[in-house]
Scaffold this motif. Structure first.
Motif, PDB file in Angstrom:
ATOM      1  N   GLY A 101       0.750  -0.991  -0.003  1.00 47.91           N
ATOM      2  CA  GLY A 101      -0.041   0.046   0.093  1.00 47.91           C
ATOM      3  C   GLY A 101       0.784   1.364   0.089  1.00 47.91           C
ATOM      4  N   PRO A 102       0.325   2.560   0.566  1.00 49.49           N
ATOM      5  CA  PRO A 102       1.048   3.642   0.337  1.00 49.49           C
ATOM      6  C   PRO A 102       1.990   3.932   1.383  1.00 49.49           C
ATOM      7  CG  PRO A 102      -1.322   3.940   1.310  1.00 49.49           C
ATOM      8  CD  PRO A 102      -1.073   2.538   0.983  1.00 49.49           C
ATOM      9  N   ARG A 103       2.350   3.009   2.444  1.00 52.08           N
ATOM     10  CA  ARG A 103       3.183   3.195   3.318  1.00 52.08           C
ATOM     11  C   ARG A 103       4.761   2.858   2.680  1.00 52.08           C
ATOM     12  NH1 ARG A 103       0.664   3.794   8.100  1.00 52.08           N
ATOM     13  NH2 ARG A 103      -1.412   3.143   8.498  1.00 52.08           N
ATOM     14  N   ALA A 104       5.522   3.683   2.758  1.00 54.54           N
ATOM     15  CA  ALA A 104       6.648   3.875   2.107  1.00 54.54           C
ATOM     16  C   ALA A 104       7.945   2.928   2.519  1.00 54.54           C
ATOM     17  CB  ALA A 104       7.620   5.167   1.719  1.00 54.54           C
ATOM     18  N   ALA A 105       7.548   2.384   3.908  1.00 60.87           N
ATOM     19  CA  ALA A 105       8.892   1.756   4.695  1.00 60.87           C
ATOM     20  C   ALA A 105       9.006   0.303   3.873  1.00 60.87           C
ATOM     21  CB  ALA A 105       8.572   1.423   5.825  1.00 60.87           C
ATOM     22  N   VAL A 106       7.970  -0.322   3.262  1.00 62.42           N
ATOM     23  CA  VAL A 106       8.050  -1.768   2.924  1.00 62.42           C
ATOM     24  C   VAL A 106       7.382  -1.831   1.601  1.00 62.42           C
ATOM     25  CG1 VAL A 106       7.625  -4.164   3.219  1.00 62.42           C
ATOM     26  CG2 VAL A 106       8.306  -2.863   5.181  1.00 62.42           C
ATOM     27  N   SER A 107       7.999  -2.024   0.554  1.00 66.00           N
ATOM     28  CA  SER A 107       7.574  -2.440  -0.935  1.00 66.00           C
ATOM     29  C   SER A 107       7.433  -3.764  -1.284  1.00 66.00           C
ATOM     30  CB  SER A 107       8.306  -1.808  -1.875  1.00 66.00           C
ATOM     31  OG  SER A 107       8.416  -0.284  -1.642  1.00 66.00           O
ATOM     32  N   VAL A 108       6.238  -4.462  -1.629  1.00 68.54           N
ATOM     33  CA  VAL A 108       6.028  -5.723  -2.036  1.00 68.54           C
ATOM     34  C   VAL A 108       5.539  -5.750  -3.361  1.00 68.54           C
ATOM     35  CG1 VAL A 108       4.901  -7.823  -1.334  1.00 68.54           C
ATOM     36  CG2 VAL A 108       5.321  -6.300   0.265  1.00 68.54           C
ATOM     37  N   MET A 109       6.127  -6.580  -4.207  1.00 65.61           N
ATOM     38  CA  MET A 109       5.882  -6.678  -5.836  1.00 65.61           C
ATOM     39  C   MET A 109       5.865  -8.218  -6.230  1.00 65.61           C
ATOM     40  SD  MET A 109       7.549  -3.338  -7.838  1.00 65.61           S
ATOM     41  CE  MET A 109       8.989  -3.372  -6.833  1.00 65.61           C
ATOM     42  N   ARG A 110       5.033  -8.390  -6.989  1.00 66.81           N
ATOM     43  CA  ARG A 110       5.066  -9.711  -7.616  1.00 66.81           C
ATOM     44  C   ARG A 110       5.604  -9.734  -9.057  1.00 66.81           C
ATOM     45  NH1 ARG A 110      -0.029 -11.482  -7.062  1.00 66.81           N
ATOM     46  NH2 ARG A 110      -0.549 -10.896  -8.974  1.00 66.81           N
ATOM     47  N   VAL A 111       6.685 -10.432  -9.358  1.00 63.49           N
ATOM     48  CA  VAL A 111       7.221 -10.098 -10.657  1.00 63.49           C
ATOM     49  C   VAL A 111       7.201 -11.351 -11.472  1.00 63.49           C
ATOM     50  CG1 VAL A 111       9.550  -9.502 -11.982  1.00 63.49           C
ATOM     51  CG2 VAL A 111       8.835  -8.278  -9.927  1.00 63.49           C
ATOM     52  N   GLU A 112       7.001 -11.327 -12.708  1.00 64.64           N
ATOM     53  CA  GLU A 112       6.989 -12.666 -13.703  1.00 64.64           C
ATOM     54  C   GLU A 112       7.960 -12.340 -14.777  1.00 64.64           C
ATOM     55  OE1 GLU A 112       2.709 -13.631 -14.594  1.00 64.64           O
ATOM     56  OE2 GLU A 112       2.075 -11.679 -13.439  1.00 64.64           O
ATOM     57  N   LEU A 113       8.922 -13.201 -14.764  1.00 68.28           N
ATOM     58  CA  LEU A 113       9.786 -13.109 -15.711  1.00 68.28           C
ATOM     59  C   LEU A 113       9.551 -14.019 -16.653  1.00 68.28           C
ATOM     60  CD1 LEU A 113      13.085 -13.152 -13.343  1.00 68.28           C
ATOM     61  CD2 LEU A 113      12.271 -11.213 -14.430  1.00 68.28           C
ATOM     62  N   PRO A 114       9.673 -13.668 -17.926  1.00 70.26           N
ATOM     63  CA  PRO A 114       9.364 -14.689 -19.232  1.00 70.26           C
ATOM     64  C   PRO A 114      10.666 -15.461 -19.602  1.00 70.26           C
ATOM     65  CG  PRO A 114       9.800 -12.565 -20.101  1.00 70.26           C
ATOM     66  CD  PRO A 114       9.800 -12.326 -18.740  1.00 70.26           C
ATOM     67  N   PRO A 115      10.575 -16.691 -20.017  1.00 70.10           N
ATOM     68  CA  PRO A 115      11.759 -17.629 -20.400  1.00 70.10           C
ATOM     69  C   PRO A 115      12.833 -16.600 -20.975  1.00 70.10           C
ATOM     70  CG  PRO A 115       9.851 -18.608 -20.978  1.00 70.10           C
ATOM     71  CD  PRO A 115       9.477 -17.227 -20.585  1.00 70.10           C
ATOM     72  N   GLY A 116      14.272 -16.855 -20.446  1.00 68.21           N
ATOM     73  CA  GLY A 116      15.215 -16.385 -21.156  1.00 68.21           C
ATOM     74  C   GLY A 116      15.688 -14.807 -20.881  1.00 68.21           C
ATOM     75  N   SER A 117      14.510 -14.228 -20.201  1.00 66.37           N
ATOM     76  CA  SER A 117      14.810 -13.021 -19.482  1.00 66.37           C
ATOM     77  C   SER A 117      15.891 -12.733 -18.429  1.00 66.37           C
ATOM     78  CB  SER A 117      13.437 -12.281 -19.180  1.00 66.37           C
ATOM     79  OG  SER A 117      13.166 -12.925 -17.872  1.00 66.37           O
TER      80      SER A 117
END
Length: 210
Positions: A101-117
């Protein structure tokens, strides 16, 4: 519903608005992030897609959360993100979804890397924790390679150069938690340390010692 190019344009406009609000020139921002002024200019024009590392570093310099940087999320007592409301963005590393959310102390992301990237080498203040949700990822920290299987995790000083790659034939999905807490814009990114504590990865012996 907005398409991908519309979303990318909104992110570009938000980046430009944040820099204008901070009173920084492109050259000043380049000095604080280690990114080139021409590259930052292209990001603000929507001509380039930011990497996850770039987003974390810009959020730190501007003193905002990644959610506010990318999606302009308003503040509140707590942040609830329904699965159906999560927005996937296309970045240089692959598709990413901001879950925090908007609190800046912790950032959480889900990342999807395609083959070969392979992601760009990143370096930003704070700590980072990566957890492989699916697939097989190659992780490099300060030149030291580590293979991460599904279910593995690694926790490290994100001020050290690091990158992530897809080592398999299918999409690799990684959860990234970063404590890229904001600091004053006049404070530069600390230099990478070659003498930092070695990378510590959670591992399953059977998955490593085949």
């Amino acid at each position: 519903m907005e398409n991908g190019s519309d979303i990318d344009l909104l992110v570009a406009r938000r980046l430009q608005a944040l820099r204008t609000r901070s009173g920084m020139t492109l050259n000043a921002l380049a000095e604080r992030t280690g990114l080139s002024a021409p590259y930052l200019s292209r990001l603000e024009k929507g001509e380039r897609q930011p990497s996850v590392g770039t987003l974390l570093q810009l959020a730190r310099v501007y003193g905002v959360s990644v959610g506010e940087l990318v999606e302009g999320r308003p503040g509140g007592d707590y942040h609830l993100l329904r699965a159906a409301d999560a927005t996937a963005h296309q970045g240089r590393d692959g598709r990413y979804t901001v879950l925090s959310g908007p609190r800046a102390a912790v950032s959480v992301m889900r990342v999807e890397l395609p083959p070969g990237s392979r992601s760009e080498e990143a370096r930003h203040a704070g700590e980072e924790w990566l957890h492989v949700l699916s697939g097989r990822a190659g992780f490099v920290l300060d030149g030291e390679p580590v293979v991460l299987e599904e279910g593995d995790a690694v926790h490290f000083d994100s001020g050290r150069p690091h990158s992530l790659a897809n080592e398999g034939d299918g999409t690799v999905t990684v959860l990234i938690v970063s404590t890229a807490a904001p600091t004053p814009a006049s404070h530069p990114m600390p230099p990478a340390s070659r003498e930092a504590t070695p990378v510590t990865a959670a591992r399953r012996p059977a998955a490593r010692d085949r």
